[in-house]
Design a protein around this motif. Structure first.
Motif, PDB file in Angstrom:
ATOM      1  N   ILE A  17      10.255  11.529   5.408  1.00 11.29           N
ATOM      2  CA  ILE A  17      11.399  11.538   4.484  1.00 11.29           C
ATOM      3  C   ILE A  17      11.798  10.118   4.103  1.00 11.29           C
ATOM      4  CG2 ILE A  17      13.841  12.122   4.249  1.00 11.29           C
ATOM      5  CD1 ILE A  17      13.286  14.515   6.134  1.00 11.29           C
ATOM      6  N   TRP A  18      11.883   9.266   5.109  1.00 12.03           N
ATOM      7  CA  TRP A  18      12.314   7.884   4.854  1.00 12.03           C
ATOM      8  C   TRP A  18      11.390   7.211   3.840  1.00 12.03           C
ATOM      9  CZ3 TRP A  18      10.887   2.806   4.831  1.00 12.03           C
ATOM     10  CH2 TRP A  18      11.911   1.844   4.849  1.00 12.03           C
ATOM     11  N   LYS A  19      10.097   7.411   4.034  1.00 13.19           N
ATOM     12  CA  LYS A  19       9.156   6.713   3.147  1.00 13.19           C
ATOM     13  C   LYS A  19       9.145   7.295   1.739  1.00 13.19           C
ATOM     14  CE  LYS A  19       6.601   4.210   6.510  1.00 13.19           C
ATOM     15  NZ  LYS A  19       5.429   3.993   7.368  1.00 13.19           N
ATOM     16  N   ARG A  20       9.389   8.590   1.645  1.00 10.86           N
ATOM     17  CA  ARG A  20       9.527   9.173   0.309  1.00 10.86           C
ATOM     18  C   ARG A  20      10.776   8.636  -0.382  1.00 10.86           C
ATOM     19  NH1 ARG A  20       5.662  11.838  -2.480  1.00 10.86           N
ATOM     20  NH2 ARG A  20       7.227  13.216  -3.405  1.00 10.86           N
ATOM     21  N   ILE A  21      11.859   8.532   0.380  1.00 13.47           N
ATOM     22  CA  ILE A  21      13.089   7.994  -0.210  1.00 13.47           C
ATOM     23  C   ILE A  21      12.870   6.547  -0.650  1.00 13.47           C
ATOM     24  CG2 ILE A  21      15.471   7.285   0.285  1.00 13.47           C
ATOM     25  CD1 ILE A  21      15.823   9.787   1.930  1.00 13.47           C
ATOM     26  N   ALA A  22      12.191   5.785   0.203  1.00 16.33           N
ATOM     27  CA  ALA A  22      11.898   4.391  -0.152  1.00 16.33           C
ATOM     28  C   ALA A  22      11.078   4.340  -1.432  1.00 16.33           C
ATOM     29  CB  ALA A  22      11.164   3.705   0.988  1.00 16.33           C
ATOM     30  N   ASP A  23      10.052   5.167  -1.492  1.00 14.04           N
ATOM     31  CA  ASP A  23       9.229   5.279  -2.704  1.00 14.04           C
ATOM     32  C   ASP A  23      10.090   5.523  -3.927  1.00 14.04           C
ATOM     33  OD1 ASP A  23       6.728   4.913  -1.748  1.00 14.04           O
ATOM     34  OD2 ASP A  23       5.943   6.814  -2.519  1.00 14.04           O
ATOM     35  N   PHE A  24      10.936   6.504  -3.809  1.00 11.56           N
ATOM     36  CA  PHE A  24      11.785   6.868  -4.952  1.00 11.56           C
ATOM     37  C   PHE A  24      12.654   5.695  -5.375  1.00 11.56           C
ATOM     38  CE2 PHE A  24      15.594   8.522  -6.950  1.00 11.56           C
ATOM     39  CZ  PHE A  24      15.098   9.433  -7.855  1.00 11.56           C
ATOM     40  N   LYS A  25      13.308   5.089  -4.395  1.00 13.16           N
ATOM     41  CA  LYS A  25      14.260   4.031  -4.735  1.00 13.16           C
ATOM     42  C   LYS A  25      13.562   2.813  -5.328  1.00 13.16           C
ATOM     43  CE  LYS A  25      18.016   5.600  -2.044  1.00 13.16           C
ATOM     44  NZ  LYS A  25      19.456   5.466  -1.983  1.00 13.16           N
ATOM     45  N   LEU A  26      12.321   2.599  -4.941  1.00 13.41           N
ATOM     46  CA  LEU A  26      11.669   1.387  -5.429  1.00 13.41           C
ATOM     47  C   LEU A  26      10.822   1.646  -6.667  1.00 13.41           C
ATOM     48  CD1 LEU A  26      10.877  -0.103  -1.936  1.00 13.41           C
ATOM     49  CD2 LEU A  26      12.743  -0.694  -3.487  1.00 13.41           C
ATOM     50  N   ASN A  27      10.336   2.861  -6.823  1.00 12.74           N
ATOM     51  CA  ASN A  27       9.524   3.147  -8.015  1.00 12.74           C
ATOM     52  C   ASN A  27      10.344   3.782  -9.130  1.00 12.74           C
ATOM     53  OD1 ASN A  27       7.391   2.172  -6.538  1.00 12.74           O
ATOM     54  ND2 ASN A  27       6.803   4.200  -5.799  1.00 12.74           N
ATOM     55  N   GLU A  28      11.172   4.749  -8.776  1.00 16.00           N
ATOM     56  CA  GLU A  28      12.050   5.367  -9.772  1.00 16.00           C
ATOM     57  C   GLU A  28      13.373   4.598  -9.797  1.00 16.00           C
ATOM     58  OE1 GLU A  28      11.147   7.994 -11.650  1.00 16.00           O
ATOM     59  OE2 GLU A  28       9.168   7.922 -10.711  1.00 16.00           O
ATOM     60  N   CYS A  29      13.206   3.308  -9.915  1.00 18.07           N
ATOM     61  CA  CYS A  29      14.312   2.366  -9.787  1.00 18.07           C
ATOM     62  C   CYS A  29      15.474   2.685 -10.741  1.00 18.07           C
ATOM     63  CB  CYS A  29      13.742   1.002 -10.088  1.00 18.07           C
ATOM     64  SG  CYS A  29      14.789  -0.307  -9.594  1.00 18.07           S
ATOM     65  N   GLU A  30      15.152   3.024 -11.961  1.00 24.32           N
ATOM     66  CA  GLU A  30      16.194   3.336 -12.939  1.00 24.32           C
ATOM     67  C   GLU A  30      17.075   4.481 -12.455  1.00 24.32           C
ATOM     68  OE1 GLU A  30      16.950   1.946 -16.019  1.00 24.32           O
ATOM     69  OE2 GLU A  30      15.625   0.356 -15.319  1.00 24.32           O
ATOM     70  N   HIS A  31      16.425   5.496 -11.930  1.00 24.91           N
ATOM     71  CA  HIS A  31      17.174   6.654 -11.465  1.00 24.91           C
ATOM     72  C   HIS A  31      17.999   6.322 -10.235  1.00 24.91           C
ATOM     73  CE1 HIS A  31      14.541   9.816 -13.718  1.00 24.91           C
ATOM     74  NE2 HIS A  31      15.065   8.908 -14.502  1.00 24.91           N
ATOM     75  N   ALA A  32      17.419   5.548  -9.349  1.00 22.65           N
ATOM     76  CA  ALA A  32      18.142   5.177  -8.131  1.00 22.65           C
ATOM     77  C   ALA A  32      19.353   4.306  -8.472  1.00 22.65           C
ATOM     78  CB  ALA A  32      17.211   4.447  -7.175  1.00 22.65           C
TER      79      ALA A  32
END
Lengths: 194, 194
Positions: free
Chosen positions: A89-104
């Motif tokens: 979960i942590w790594k998926r969240i990290a992925d999201f926050k760093l790749n889907e940066c606009e959304h985060a």
DNA sequence: ATAGCAAAAATGAACGTTCATTCTTTTTTT
DNA sequence: AAAAAAAGAATGAACGTTCATTTTTGCTAT
């Protein structure tokens, strides 16, 4: 069907434009007319899809929040061992926050300003339940420190928001090695010391 | 002298009103007229103290940021042992975020939206240097993990912002025991394991 | 001390602009 | 051809800022 499809495309274009403009200018400095222009739509058309500006931003928030948690829990199985599940979960969240940066970034702005209605905020929180359940189980098994969920979240997950923001501001870049360090910090702040 | 004093009072009243109104409504939903009213001043008077609305909020940000770091480092001495110094700073920051909640919330909003000019943001960051120096020393002595300052900040300090925000939203209250737990989590996420 | 005055500070009203939203008309779909 | 969707122009309210005036302040001459 082509009709409905077209409508969904238009709605998505509006949501997308909202995210981009609010990120760059803030909610109240983003006129409906600009959102319309970016979505290639007349201002009046927005009101066929959303009640008003507040409704538009509320719905955008809920959309993005749902996307965020779907992404986070995509490969997660509630029966996994605690540490494995948490790491996933942590790594998926990290992925999201760093790749889907606009959304985060959009979520960060929503979560730190009074721009979202309380009701929509509550709606957005619900989706996080699987992580809370995992922690509950972890506490019972003695693998996770018996702390309040809020404290666990503050130390295990929230730091990623800060790192995302500093990265976005260009102050520094989070590479693969940093990420592993950050994960170790996250895990070591919530696991029980054996 | 009575003159100057009066002016400073008025400026402070304007800054105070800005903080309160921006916290509750957001920057762009806070009209100058309301700020003036809350500060018991005519709208036109604001422009004797500040260039324009953007200047008002920039200066308010820098004021509050300076107050924050002054508070944080008040009792700190750069020659202290690392752990003692860190604990002192951490607890002062916690105090500030939980007691001077209005001011901390204002900073959180500024740091997560595009409402502050980049120049003022940079100005605000400078004040944090003593903590970075402490970490530098800690890394040399092998007491602090050799991580980027951003990662250290993300895990050691930033969680307090999240806890402040959830507390403000009324979701839960951080008591003395929670605080000690949180401190232990903070310290254990940045100290080297011996 | 104080009356008188120039400068500074403060004010309320006004200005021009911008915005969210609605209205009327046109275009597209079925 | 009727209904639904979309458009652009119009509307009224609200805002940041400025302007013309009034009030307050600090000083000087008495």
């Amino acid at each position: 069907m082509a009709k409905l499809q077209k409508s969904i495309d238009k709605r998505n274009a509006l949501v997308k434009a909202t995210i981009e403009l609010v990120n760059n200018n803030g909610f109240h400095a983003t006129p409906m007319s600009k959102i319309a222009k970016m979505a290639n739509v007349s201002p009046a058309t927005i009101y066929l899809y959303f009640e008003n500006k507040q409704d538009l931003v509320n719905q955008t928030y809920i959309d993005v929040k749902a996307e965020y948690t779907n992404y986070a829990f995509a490969d997660f199985d509630p029966n996994m061992p605690i540490e494995e599940g948490f790491e996933m979960i942590w790594k998926r969240i990290a992925d999201f926050k760093l790749n889907e940066c606009e959304h985060a970034m959009f979520l960060a702005q929503c979560d730190n300003t009074p721009m979202i209605d309380e009701e929509s905020r509550q709606e957005g929180i619900k989706h996080l339940q699987p992580l809370l359940d995992l922690w509950e189980r972890g506490k019972k098994e003695g693998v996770i420190k018996p702390l309040s969920d809020y404290i666990l979240y503050a130390y295990a997950i929230n730091p990623l928001s800060f790192l995302m923001m500093t990265q976005k501001r260009g102050s520094f870049t989070l590479d693969k090695a940093h990420l592993e360090e950050a994960y170790q910090s996250a895990w070591s702040s919530i696991k029980t010391c054996l």
